[in-house]
Design a protein around this motif. Sequence first.
Motif, short mmCIF file in Angstrom:
data_model
loop_
_atom_site.label_atom_id
_atom_site.label_comp_id
_atom_site.label_asym_id
_atom_site.label_seq_id
_atom_site.Cartn_x
_atom_site.Cartn_y
_atom_site.Cartn_z
N ASN A 1 -14.04 3.87 -3.36
CA ASN A 1 -15.01 2.74 -3.64
C ASN A 1 -16.47 3.04 -3.58
O ASN A 1 -16.89 3.53 -2.51
CB ASN A 1 -14.76 1.74 -2.67
N PRO A 2 -17.20 3.50 -4.79
CA PRO A 2 -16.95 3.00 -5.99
C PRO A 2 -15.77 3.80 -6.81
O PRO A 2 -15.22 4.90 -6.46
CB PRO A 2 -18.15 3.43 -6.86
N ALA A 3 -15.22 3.22 -7.79
CA ALA A 3 -14.17 3.59 -8.50
C ALA A 3 -14.12 3.71 -9.93
O ALA A 3 -14.98 3.03 -10.61
CB ALA A 3 -12.92 2.97 -8.20
N SER A 4 -13.62 4.70 -10.62
CA SER A 4 -13.72 4.75 -12.05
C SER A 4 -12.31 4.77 -12.73
O SER A 4 -12.64 3.83 -13.88
CB SER A 4 -14.25 6.36 -12.40
N ASP A 5 -11.59 5.02 -12.47
CA ASP A 5 -9.91 4.71 -13.24
C ASP A 5 -9.16 3.99 -12.53
O ASP A 5 -8.51 2.95 -13.05
CB ASP A 5 -9.51 6.08 -13.48
N PHE A 6 -8.82 4.26 -11.13
CA PHE A 6 -8.12 3.70 -10.21
C PHE A 6 -8.66 3.35 -9.01
O PHE A 6 -9.28 4.11 -8.47
CB PHE A 6 -6.44 4.54 -10.13
N VAL A 7 -8.02 2.28 -8.42
CA VAL A 7 -8.16 1.74 -6.82
C VAL A 7 -6.70 1.84 -6.34
O VAL A 7 -5.89 1.27 -6.92
CB VAL A 7 -8.81 0.56 -6.79
N THR A 8 -6.76 2.48 -5.09
CA THR A 8 -5.33 2.81 -4.46
C THR A 8 -5.57 1.78 -3.26
O THR A 8 -6.40 1.54 -2.66
CB THR A 8 -5.62 4.29 -3.75
N VAL A 9 -4.42 1.12 -3.23
CA VAL A 9 -4.40 -0.20 -2.09
C VAL A 9 -3.05 0.35 -1.27
O VAL A 9 -1.97 0.48 -1.45
CB VAL A 9 -4.03 -1.45 -2.63
N THR A 10 -3.27 0.87 0.16
CA THR A 10 -2.28 1.09 1.02
C THR A 10 -1.77 -0.31 1.68
O THR A 10 -2.68 -1.19 2.24
CB THR A 10 -2.71 1.98 2.11
N CYS A 11 -0.63 -0.55 1.82
CA CYS A 11 0.05 -1.71 2.60
C CYS A 11 0.87 -1.27 3.68
O CYS A 11 1.88 -0.85 3.40
CB CYS A 11 0.72 -2.52 1.42
N PRO A 12 0.55 -1.81 4.88
CA PRO A 12 1.65 -1.56 5.79
C PRO A 12 2.99 -2.38 5.61
O PRO A 12 3.09 -3.23 4.79
CB PRO A 12 1.02 -2.18 7.17
N GLY A 13 4.12 -1.71 6.30
CA GLY A 13 5.60 -2.01 5.72
C GLY A 13 5.67 -3.58 6.22
O GLY A 13 6.15 -4.17 5.06
N GLU A 14 5.17 -4.09 7.26
CA GLU A 14 5.30 -5.39 7.42
C GLU A 14 4.80 -6.26 6.64
O GLU A 14 5.04 -7.75 6.51
CB GLU A 14 4.85 -5.68 8.93
N SER A 15 3.75 -5.78 5.79
CA SER A 15 2.84 -6.54 4.85
C SER A 15 3.34 -6.46 3.46
O SER A 15 2.60 -6.89 2.54
CB SER A 15 1.28 -6.34 4.99
N LEU A 16 4.46 -5.66 3.04
CA LEU A 16 5.05 -5.75 1.87
C LEU A 16 5.29 -7.09 1.28
O LEU A 16 5.77 -8.00 1.99
CB LEU A 16 6.37 -4.94 1.77
#
Length: 538
Positions: free
Chosen positions: A469-484
């Motif tokens: 952030n800032p981003a140009s092509d892709f933003v990555t979102v990481t998600c904890p297992g309990e929040s899938l």
Amino acid sequence: MKRILLFVFGLISISSFSQEDAWIFFNAKPNAQYYYDNPLQMLSQKALDRRTAQNIALDIRDVPLHQPYIDQITASAGITVLAKSKWLNALHIKGTQANINALTVLSFVDHVQYANHSLNPGGRKSVTTGKTKPSNKFLDIQANYDYGTSANQVQMLNAHILHQQNYTGAGKIIAIMDAGFPGVNTTTPFQRLRDNGLILGGYDFVHDSPDPYTGYQHGTQVLSDMGGYVSGQLVGTAPDAHYYLFITEDVSSESPLEESNWVEAAEMADSLGVDVINTSLGYFTYDNPNYSYTYDDMNGTTSFVSRAADIAFTRGMICVTSAGNSGSTVNPHIAVPGDAALNLTVGAVNAAEVKGGFSSIGPSFDGRIKPDLMAMGVAAVVATQTGSIGTNNGTSFASPILAGAITSFWSAFPTKTNAEIVRIIKESADRFTAPNNNYGYGIPDFQLALNRALSAPSFTQEKFNVYPNPASDFVTVTCPGESLGSEIVVYNSIGQIIFRQNLNAFIQYIPVKNWSSGIYHYAIASAGKKQNGKIIKN
């Protein structure tokens, strides 16, 4: 006319009777409930403990293949079963196209995927081309180990800071997929591993043998960068980790079977409770050019091995993979399984932290940042099968140097999930806020990662991470297992929803390339709570 008919018949004969490699996928596992009720029949207690620690439930991919299905395929006329995968519910088979197609009428067969891309529905035309061969901060270090000439590759990552804090990989297990490990059972650089019982075993999937101390010495050199120890010459980045040694690469040929060997080894690694998998291998071209990949296939979903690599992450492991050594060729991009979305794909730099010309580049064909990270792979110090210490070039060595450091870092925070570990390490890298297709997110700094993980509450309280952030092509979102299963919604400056998606994987990518430059707002809803933030599009 007769001559033409004879020619056509000849083509039909070649097509019908030549042997083809293929994967046959099943549509069910009828005995799944038995294995859910008896999990030790499919996974070791170590593997189950790893899953419990990361809150990862058992699912259908953990269940073994249904043996009667295997038996029926094995008994089928003209079919040879070469490998199997419970994760993908598939067998790697060989036979004529006619005999393979005959299997599709079986009620338990979902579909067939040929290694020859032209034989698949919508597949590309046959390929006729041949095989392509493919700083000052180090001056004032007082390391606890006498790293000798290997100091540069360790200190570049600040991995020696981990060692000084007694984080050396103890309690963690690394599996190595490679071409062979001769000399590991006899020579001095690996004596410390042997004396401390740190080599847990291995298997040769190429020759179906329990002896890993054979084959080509590439694996020996790779292991040395993680577990090797010769004071004053070479110290690996995870000297106290445990290791499994798997031979999956057949150096006498290049074929898709090596992908299936890797998958079998990864599934065995999972069942044995492995934490980190190092793969200093990559596949792009095969001896049969019709089996070879193109850049279009580097999307994380086409190849059998890349799909399995992402499944390995969902089991709680971290896969570290070399980017490849094709950066200066006509095919300069990463190879499979380095294109897998959840892999940490590693490129090579020299001692001055400049990318090696040979190091393969990104992005993946679908535009994701690859490689992910960089480590020293130009004149990396290694041990050979004779026990001598020398140097070698290749992303093959950047990958284990980083894999060992990751393992040592994880040993400092054994209760963190693989997704949390990956996130922290990426955020420590020197190009994290401005990644590119040559360096990815750059060279990680394990001192920075350690300090942040120990002191910053955001690493224990923040449920999601959105970067770069800032981003140009892709933003990555990481998600904890309990929040899938959470949902992310993105709004433009006037409050209109422009993107929404369920977060069904630990790491997901949001394409922003086609968004207009500006500031966007996101909201992630999870179990009655919301996390809000901004995304800046360059």
